[in-house]
Design an enzyme around this catalytic site. Structure first.
Site, PDB file in Angstrom:
ATOM      1  CB  SER A  71      -1.476  85.618  21.248  1.00  0.00           C
ATOM      2  OG  SER A  71      -1.036  85.779  19.916  1.00  0.00           O
ATOM      3  CE  LYS A  74      -3.412  83.090  18.218  1.00  0.00           C
ATOM      4  NZ  LYS A  74      -2.694  84.364  18.327  1.00  0.00           N
ATOM      5  CB  SER A 308       0.166  81.511  19.735  1.00  0.00           C
ATOM      6  OG  SER A 308      -0.524  82.731  19.916  1.00  0.00           O
ATOM      7  CE  LYS A 415      -2.230  81.981  22.882  1.00  0.00           C
ATOM      8  NZ  LYS A 415      -0.850  82.478  22.947  1.00  0.00           N
TER       9      LYS A 415
END
Length: 472
Positions: A71, A74, A308, A415
């Site tokens: 992720s 992202k 997420s 993140k």
């Protein structure tokens, strides 16, 4: 004398506000420790640390190698979306009436035309739709609810997504028409000595249920799945008589058909009659009844990055390409993303983006590219929503239960990223002095054979050391 005193006070204030220097030696030692960790032996480690906003190099290891991102991808999708569309951009879902209305009956079609909004399908929106239809004089539809999802093309799943998780809620299909996250909540409860299964929303075929009931206190086991390529959800296993209700979210089969089915169910629940007939001819030109619009992109990046949300990420990445180039396909989105990165000053050479969320194992991103995007974002006009949407260490989102103490606690916005054999963390280490620019970092672990918890602990120890070196 008064002028001299004033000058001295100003000089003292300036010295007090000067950012403390980074402990670069401590960062170098922390990086060497991370690379030498025995539990990570045999795996791949990529690290890149910059001092924003100029991007001065602080530390690096294998930062020009391609890594699976999970992720962390992202961050790219959010940056591409914000750079292309701006934080005020909203996404619309149009509703058209097509056909003749006589004596309260629409004979023809109610047509939903998707513009990519991943948040469509709230109770308030269906309340408004029912009221608008009645204001138009419509109490009954004889015909069809048509779901038009052509705006983003025919793809609904990412390249390289694994077949064995396509029914999981985190792998919900994307497309121009989405509704309620493109998932169904399946609750399994013991009621009157038997298993009772409730689906919300209750659309599509009834679930196939094969759940045995065990004596109270027994150990149960439950499997909720939607077999590949099918619509019917299957619930199987065994639960004890005193089991608490369990809820599992399952991805739908086709998002456009699901949106149409939910619309029919919600309008019926509000007292509108719908007689589904596929062969009714709708005469005349369609009439736009309303357009439901999403929150601005600057707000949508909050669930995209903080919790997420894979669907939000897929949509934003593809919509950016569709608006900019007229093509929302995976290939066009990847090409557009590389172009945007180049305009941000990030060399896209070696970048492979196969989806918008990071689920695909075909994604390859270099730590220097992730750090470069973070550094560029810090200088961008859309910095505030981008940074604020990232989880705060030990406090929010996917970092709520990490960094519960130590120097990084509530001093890092970053993140997370995790799929099997992949652990990543990329973001910002804020500084104690608000005048000081943050550290930008990307840490990417691939192909390790230790446990996921050990891999995350190794990353967290390095980031704690970064925070300490930054002055916390």
């Amino acid at each position: 004398m008064r002028l001299l005193s004033f000058a001295f006070v100003c000089l003292a204030a300036a010295c007090a506000s000067a950012p403390a220097p980074l402990d670069t030696a401590a960062i170098a030692h922390a990086l060497a420790t991370l690379v030498a960790r025995p539990e990570l032996a045999g795996g791949r480690i990529g690290v890149h640390v910059l001092a924003a906003p100029g991007g001065a190099l602080v530390a690096s290891h294998a930062a020009d190698r391609g890594f699976a991102t999970a992720s962390n991808l992202k961050l790219l999708s959010a940056a591409i979306g914000l750079a292309t569309l701006g934080p005020e951009q909203r996404f619309g879902t149009e509703v058209h009436v097509h056909g003749a209305v006589e004596a309260g009956t629409l004979r023809g079609e109610l047509r939903l035309v998707g513009g990519g909004d991943p948040s469509f399908g709230s109770k308030a929106q269906f309340d408004e739709l029912a009221a608008l239809l009645r204001a138009r004089g419509i109490e009954r539809l004889v015909g069809r609810v048509v779901a038009d999802d052509g705006w983003l093309g025919s793809e609904h799943r990412g390249l390289g997504w694994q077949w064995d998780y396509l029914d999981e809620d985190y792998a919900a299909p994307f497309g121009a028409l989405c509704c309620r996250g493109n998932t169904i909540a399946v609750q399994v409860a013991i009621d009157g000595g038997a298993a009772k299964v409730t689906c919300t929303p209750a659309v599509g075929p009834a679930p196939a249920v094969a759940v045995d009931v065990l004596p109270a206190g027994g150990k149960g086991e439950l499997a909720v799945r939607r077999p590949l390529g099918r619509e019917r959800i299957e619930v199987a296993g065994a639960l004890p008589l005193d089991a608490k209700p369990r809820t599992v979210r399952i991805a739908v089969h086709e998002p456009a058909a699901f949106t149409a089915a939910v619309t029919i169910a919600e309008l019926r629940a509000r007292g509108l009659a719908i007689d589904e007939l596929q062969d009714v001819v709708a005469g005349g030109a369609p009439e736009l009844l309303t357009t439901f619009v999403s929150a601005p992109l600057g707000e949508l990046v909050q669930p995209l990055l903080c919790i997420s949300d894979n669907l939000f990420a897929a949509q934003v990445w593809r919509i950016a390409a569709r608006v900019a180039t007229g093509d929302g396909s995976t290939a066009a989105s990847a090409a557009h993303g590389r172009s945007v990165l180049a305009t941000l000053g990030v060399d896209p050479q070696g970048l492979v983006q196969a989806d918008g969320s990071g689920l695909s194992r075909r994604n390859l991103v270099q730590p220097r590219q992730l750090a470069g995007v973070l550094s560029a974002a810090w200088q961008a006009p859309w910095r505030e929503p981008f940074v604020a949407a990232q989880p705060l260490a030990g406090a929010t989102g996917t970092l709520k239960n990490r960094f519960r103490d130590g120097p990084a606690h509530q001093h890092v916005r970053a993140k997370t990223g995790y799929i099997a054999r992949v652990v990543c963390l990329s973001g910002y280490v804020l500084r104690p002095n608000p005048l000081a620019e943050p550290l930008v970092f990307s840490v990417m672990l691939n192909d390790f054979t230790c446990s996921d918890d050990e891999a995350k602990a190794a990353v967290d120890a390095f980031v704690q050391a970064l925070a300490e070196a930054a002055g916390w």
